[in-house]
Scaffold this active site. Structure first.
Site, PDB file in Angstrom:
ATOM      1  N   LYS A   1       0.769   4.719   6.935  1.00 22.99           N
ATOM      2  CA  LYS A   1       1.853   5.085   6.017  1.00 22.99           C
ATOM      3  C   LYS A   1       1.333   5.147   4.582  1.00 22.99           C
ATOM      4  CE  LYS A   1       3.227   0.212   5.765  1.00 22.99           C
ATOM      5  NZ  LYS A   1       4.148  -0.805   6.312  1.00 22.99           N
TER       6      LYS A   1
ATOM      7  N   ARG B   1      15.480  -6.524   7.095  1.00 25.92           N
ATOM      8  CA  ARG B   1      15.027  -5.277   6.487  1.00 25.92           C
ATOM      9  C   ARG B   1      15.323  -4.111   7.417  1.00 25.92           C
ATOM     10  NH1 ARG B   1       8.778  -3.913   4.805  1.00 25.92           N
ATOM     11  NH2 ARG B   1       8.569  -3.684   7.060  1.00 25.92           N
TER      12      ARG B   1
ATOM     13  N   TYR C   1      -1.934  -0.644 -28.265  1.00 30.21           N
ATOM     14  CA  TYR C   1      -0.499  -0.586 -28.572  1.00 30.21           C
ATOM     15  C   TYR C   1       0.044  -1.975 -28.874  1.00 30.21           C
ATOM     16  CZ  TYR C   1      -0.029   4.241 -26.927  1.00 30.21           C
ATOM     17  OH  TYR C   1      -0.127   5.590 -26.781  1.00 30.21           O
TER      18      TYR C   1
ATOM     19  N   MET D   1      -1.815   4.466 -20.892  1.00 31.98           N
ATOM     20  CA  MET D   1      -1.609   5.354 -19.749  1.00 31.98           C
ATOM     21  C   MET D   1      -2.933   5.845 -19.165  1.00 31.98           C
ATOM     22  SD  MET D   1       0.378   9.020 -19.600  1.00 31.98           S
ATOM     23  CE  MET D   1       1.947   8.404 -20.176  1.00 31.98           C
TER      24      MET D   1
HETATM   25  C1  LIG Z   1       3.377  -1.863   6.793  1.00 32.48           C
HETATM   26  C2  LIG Z   1       3.710  -2.420   8.128  1.00 32.48           C
HETATM   27  C3  LIG Z   1       2.700  -2.945   8.955  1.00 32.48           C
HETATM   28  C4  LIG Z   1       1.305  -3.202   8.462  1.00 32.48           C
HETATM   29  O1  LIG Z   1       1.335  -4.392   7.704  1.00 32.48           O
HETATM   30  P1  LIG Z   1       0.008  -5.039   7.092  1.00 32.48           P
HETATM   31  O2  LIG Z   1       0.497  -6.276   6.444  1.00 32.48           O
HETATM   32  O3  LIG Z   1      -0.542  -4.049   6.130  1.00 32.48           O
HETATM   33  O4  LIG Z   1      -0.917  -5.293   8.223  1.00 32.48           O
HETATM   34  C5  LIG Z   1       3.041  -3.295  10.239  1.00 32.48           C
HETATM   35  N1  LIG Z   1       4.328  -3.169  10.682  1.00 32.48           N
HETATM   36  C6  LIG Z   1       5.315  -2.703   9.913  1.00 32.48           C
HETATM   37  C7  LIG Z   1       6.692  -2.609  10.451  1.00 32.48           C
HETATM   38  C8  LIG Z   1       5.057  -2.344   8.593  1.00 32.48           C
HETATM   39  O5  LIG Z   1       6.041  -1.908   7.809  1.00 32.48           O
END
Ligand SMILES: *Cc1c(COP(=O)(O)O)cnc(C)c1O
Length: 377
Positions: A49, A148, A270, A318
């Site tokens: 992802k 979640r 800044y 930036m």
């Molecule tokens: C992102 C995610 C993972 C991977 O988690 P890591 O901590 O990066 O190993 C696994 N399962 C779900 C549902 C996630 O959202």
């Protein structure tokens, strides 16, 4: 017409990148194989992802595939759809965020497997299967205490009835996600696995997919059919209280764009948050918060040149920031010199900690202005 087009290229210094991001696909492969070795006979999925945690979904997913991975998790359907034509047909793509309304036909047509996070999603997937007159694969996620994603306890009680109504849904596994897997002694791990085991006992026909990176290190009880490690494959420490068992996969070097000597009392950056206490030599380096180096590094992080720590002075801008190079021999750094931001002297986790964040956020924020080089597996 620029100088180059005017035939003056001999005098023009070749444009250099502001920063060089090296992504070691061999290290990603070795990390994957290490986890796969710990998990066997359980399967090891890859989590790709967010553009494979910012490292490039396509080359990274291909490296996982070549290492033997066949299960790939994305967060969004669009991410899975982009990867679908890249990976061979025996690669399986799952969408963690679930089945969005209106997306059913596209998901089914692409052969992408949704993680069903509610009974409503399950019903829509079941209706799609009925319309298409063929089984459709899915995973089902349960909320085991993170609030979640996944079926709530109330929905869990109704699941058997709903499944009976939608016999064309082909459940590959049931899953949940650990909220505190990186804290080995957190009581929440025990609570969540107990809840997962209770659910699994109610649905003995379905295998379980549970562990993320941290979960892999919590022991066999957490391994089940398949684990879903993300950050560990990318070299982040899945066991923050112990030495990182994974190999680094990323190095980041930033170019110096100017050096100067300033007198005592000179204001830097800044808001003049830093005032030179004595005469100092400074280098301005060509990356800032737009390149994913958080503004929270202002006046507290550092770059490295060899073993020498170069403290960030003043605010991160930036496109640049200023580092104190007074402890280097004069003339060591000049325009175009490279300093280390992630590498042997400052790990990904070190940088994240200095910025008050986690390795995940540093990786997924890495900017698009770096010249990226992929080291082949
Ligand atoms: C992102 C995610 C993972 C991977 O988690 P890591 O901590 O990066 O190993 C696994 N399962 C779900 C549902 C996630 O959202």
């Amino acid at each position: 017409m620029n100088a180059r087009m005017a035939g003056m290229s001999a005098q023009v210094i070749d444009p250099v990148a502001s920063g060089y991001l090296t992504i070691d696909l061999g290290a990603i492969r070795r990390n994957y194989l290490k986890l796969a070795g710990m998990l066997a006979p359980a399967r090891t999925a890859a989590v790709v992802k967010a553009d494979a945690y910012g490292l490039g979904a396509r080359p990274v997913a291909e490296a996982f595939y070549q290492a033997g991975c066949r299960d790939f998790f994305t967060a969004h359907f669009s991410e899975a759809a982009t990867l679908r034509p890249v990976l061979a047909d025996d690669a399986i793509l799952y969408v963690l965020n679930g089945l969005q309304p209106g997306n059913e036909a596209a998901c089914a047509a692409a052969g992408i497997i949704p993680v069903l996070n509610s009974l409503e999603q399950l019903r829509r997937w079941g209706e799609t299967a009925t319309l298409m007159g063929k089984p459709l694969a899915a995973a089902i996620q349960f909320d085991t205490g993170m609030s979640r994603l996944g079926l709530s306890p109330v929905e869990q009680a109704q699941l058997k009835t709903e499944l009976a109504r939608h016999p064309l849904i082909d459940i590959r596994f049931i899953m949940s996600h650990l909220a505190s897997a990186d804290e080995a002694d957190s009581a929440q791990n025990g609570e969540q696995i107990a809840e997962m085991e209770r659910i699994a006992a109610e649905f003995p026909e379905f295998p379980v997919c549970f562990a993320n990176s941290g979960g892999v290190f919590l022991g066999k009880r957490f391994h089940h059919l398949m684990a879903r490690p993300g950050i560990a494959t990318y070299g982040g420490n899945p066991t923050p209280d112990a030495v990182n068992p994974m190999e680094p996969t990323v190095s980041l070097k930033i170019a110096v764009v100017q050096t100067r000597t300033v007198p005592a009392g000179a204001k830097v950056g800044y808001g003049a948050t830093f005032v030179a206490p004595k005469e100092m030599r400074l280098a301005t380096i060509a990356a800032g918060y737009a390149d994913g180096l958080p503004r929270s590094l202002s006046d507290r992080g550092a770059a490295y040149y060899g073993d020498v720590r170069l403290p960030i002075v003043g605010r991160v801008s930036m496109d640049s920031m200023t580092v104190d190079i007074s402890s280097l021999p004069e003339g060591t750094l000049m325009l175009g010199s490279l300093v280390e931001m992630i590498g042997p002297h400052q790990t990904l986790d070190d940088l994240a900690q200095a910025a008050g964040t986690i390795s995940y956020e540093v990786l997924t924020s890495l900017g698009q202005r770096y010249q990226r080089e992929y080291l082949k597996p």
